[in-house]
Design an enzyme around this catalytic site. Structure first.
Site, PDB file in Angstrom:
ATOM      1  N   HIS A  34       0.847  -1.191   0.000  1.00 24.70           N
ATOM      2  CA  HIS A  34       0.000   0.000   0.000  1.00 24.70           C
ATOM      3  C   HIS A  34       0.887   1.245   0.000  1.00 24.70           C
ATOM      4  CE1 HIS A  34      -3.600  -2.175   1.766  1.00 24.70           C
ATOM      5  NE2 HIS A  34      -2.647  -2.947   2.263  1.00 24.70           N
ATOM      6  N   GLU A 116       2.422  -0.714   4.422  1.00 27.73           N
ATOM      7  CA  GLU A 116       2.259   0.632   3.881  1.00 27.73           C
ATOM      8  C   GLU A 116       3.630   1.242   3.627  1.00 27.73           C
ATOM      9  OE1 GLU A 116      -0.562   2.332   3.251  1.00 27.73           O
ATOM     10  OE2 GLU A 116      -2.114   1.335   4.453  1.00 27.73           O
TER      11      GLU A 116
END
Length: 187
Positions: A34, A116
């Protein structure tokens, strides 16, 4: 990288309340990459930690009023300088994928690990981020071998809603840094 009871020994730990158990103690078999920046397009600061711990101040920035109610997390964040922050142990289910499907299987949070990268879809990721993402991925593959064949972006498991990690993520570069495997599929 060392894993200790689901935690990376090298990571800064910021435990999130936004997680639960995987169904039937299922082992992770998918890595989802992400990106995130809070406020959008800005880096550094405490805001990602605050979002993932449910403590973001909706009055600190106009954008935060629309996200303060969210109960979301990722297993890890890799900041622009390469710092790794871990929010959820890898053996637990972080809430990063939302409505999602991978190779016909829905509810990707059940069987995936979400990492992330601090960034945007259009700004190049840093050398430190690629190095750390590869190091974390190699540690995960050692513990959860099925991940070697199953790595993808959020955009591929939720294409109607998500675009990350975006065209700025260099999958070939990442692939070259991950321990070679003749059967790896990364999209």
């Amino acid at each position: 990288m060392l894993l200790d009871e689901g935690w990376l020994a090298e990571a800064r730990r910021v435990p999130s309340p936004h997680y639960d158990c995987r169904p039937d103690d299922e082992n992770p078999s998918l890595l989802v990459v992400h990106n995130i920046s809070l406020p959008p397009g800005e880096f550094g600061g405490p805001w990602i930690d605050a979002l993932f711990t449910g403590t973001i101040d909706p009055n600190a920035h106009p954008y935060f009023a629309g996200i303060a109610h969210l109960r979301v997390s990722a297993h890890c964040l890799i900041r622009r300088d390469g710092e790794i922050v871990q929010y959820v142990p890898f053996d637990k289910r972080a809430w990063h994928a939302g409505v999602s499907s991978y190779q016909g299987r829905e509810r990707c949070n059940d069987f995936s690990i979400g990492i992330e990268l601090e960034g945007t879809d259009t700004l190049a990721y840093t050398d430190a981020q690629y190095q750390q993402l590869a190091a974390v991925t190699n540690a995960l593959i050692t513990r959860y071998p099925a991940i070697a064949n199953n790595m993808t972006g959020h955009c591929n498991i939720a294409p109607e809603r998500k675009t990350d990690p975006g065209p700025s993520f260099d999958w070939a570069r990442f692939r070259a840094l991950v321990t070679p495997s003749s059967h790896k599929e990364m999209t």
